[in-house]
Design an enzyme around this catalytic site. Structure first.
Site: not given
Ligand code: RIB
Length: 313
Positions: A224-225, A256, A43-44, A291, A15
């Site tokens: 690289l963002g 992700d 992440k997964g 989020g 969470a």
């Protein structure tokens, strides 16, 4: 060649408790925040939600606790079309993450406690061998124990399933993982932790990519963002720029979103550059929303963005 379909993902669900503020507090200090959200993360799990909303059949392997945070996982999988392959533990809680989001820049910092998912073992992975072997693409990261990731990569490789390894967070892992990674996907800080130099320019990313290839990976994708994603393989070395047409408000889960979108496009048989563009568009939409998992876009939104920016060839 794998005969499987869709995507299998091994990773953690937690969470996410996300706090918006102008800056991180110092030790011993309390500051007032400007917002808070509670939602599904890990992440997964975020990658699974991103891939399912992008249109892939997805099976997600993890462990959760028998508690209210765990119930949130089942709700998001139901809403997003992820098939859960979960063990529910009575004696461990579902994990949680503290996420600081800068309310001006959208930048984030995270502490994650994996809870039940931190007990995922090699035996747990072997028990889901059929899930991995039945996929066209397999994805894992390093939030669950690294030996479980290694075993899953071995099973996937043994079955000819295309492997995507996201070494995040920058935890230690067995060197054998490099050679088992068709696609190795660190962000710039994870890449820097491995190669020992900062990734600030395209040339740095190319050097890091060359280092990863020497270690055995098939293709390195260094995220690289806001700059985009650097692709480095034996055949190609190029920066794919970020794709977005909306303001960035929350970067948590951006990597992700990229991986979920990229894996979806790969599972559809797209070539690497097109798959990276699809992943970039997925991330470009996710960062324009608050989020992590709840920010993942539907397929129609991704296709529409790609049409607007004319990024698909
Ligand atoms: O990549 C973002 C994710 O990292 C968050 O959802 C948080 O749970 C951490 O696992």
């Amino acid at each position: 060649m794998a005969q499987g379909e869709g995507i299998a993902i091994l990773g953690i669900y937690v969470a996410d408790t996300a706090y918006l503020a102008s800056r991180m507090p110092k030790i011993g200090e309390t500051i007032s925040g400007s917002g808070f959200t509670l939602g599904p993360g890990g992440k997964g799990s975020n990658q699974a939600v991103a891939a399912a909303r992008a249109g892939a059949p997805v099976r997600f392997m993890s462990k959760i606790g028998n508690d209210p945070f765990g119930k949130m996982a089942l709700e998001i999988y139901e809403q997003s079309g992820v098939t859960p392959e979960l063990d529910v533990m009575d004696d461990m809680p579902t994990g949680a993450a503290f996420i600081f989001v800068n309310d001006t820049t959208g930048d984030n910092a995270i502490i994650v406690y994996p809870g039940a998912a931190g007990t995922i073992s090699v035996e747990d992975v072997r028990a889901r061998r059929d899930v991995i072997e039945g996929a066209r693409v397999f994805v894992t990261q390093l939030e669950q124990p690294a030996d479980a990731a290694l075993e899953a990569l071995r099973i996937a490789r043994g079955a000819g399933v295309t492997t995507v390894f996201n070494p995040a967070p920058a935890n230690p892992f067995d060197d054998a993982c490099y050679g088992l990674s068709d696609y190795f996907v660190p962000n710039e800080s994870e890449a820097a932790a491995i190669v020992g130099f900062e990734i600030e320019t395209e040339d740095d990313a190319r050097r890091a990519g060359a280092d990863f290839l020497k270690r055995g990976v098939g293709t390195a994708l260094i995220t690289l963002g806001e700059k985009g994603v650097y692709i480095h393989s034996a055949d190609i070395s190029v920066l794919v720029p970020a794709i977005s047409d909306a303001p960035v408000i929350d970067t948590s889960g951006a990597g992700d979103a990229f991986i979920g979108g990229f894996a979806t496009a790969l599972s559809e048989g797209r070539a690497v550059q097109d798959a990276v563009r699809f992943g970039c568009a997925t991330a470009g939409i996710a960062v324009s929303r608050r989020g992590t998992a709840p920010a993942m876009p539907e397929r129609a939104d991704i296709d529409a963005l790609l049409r607007r920016v004319g990024a698909m060839q």
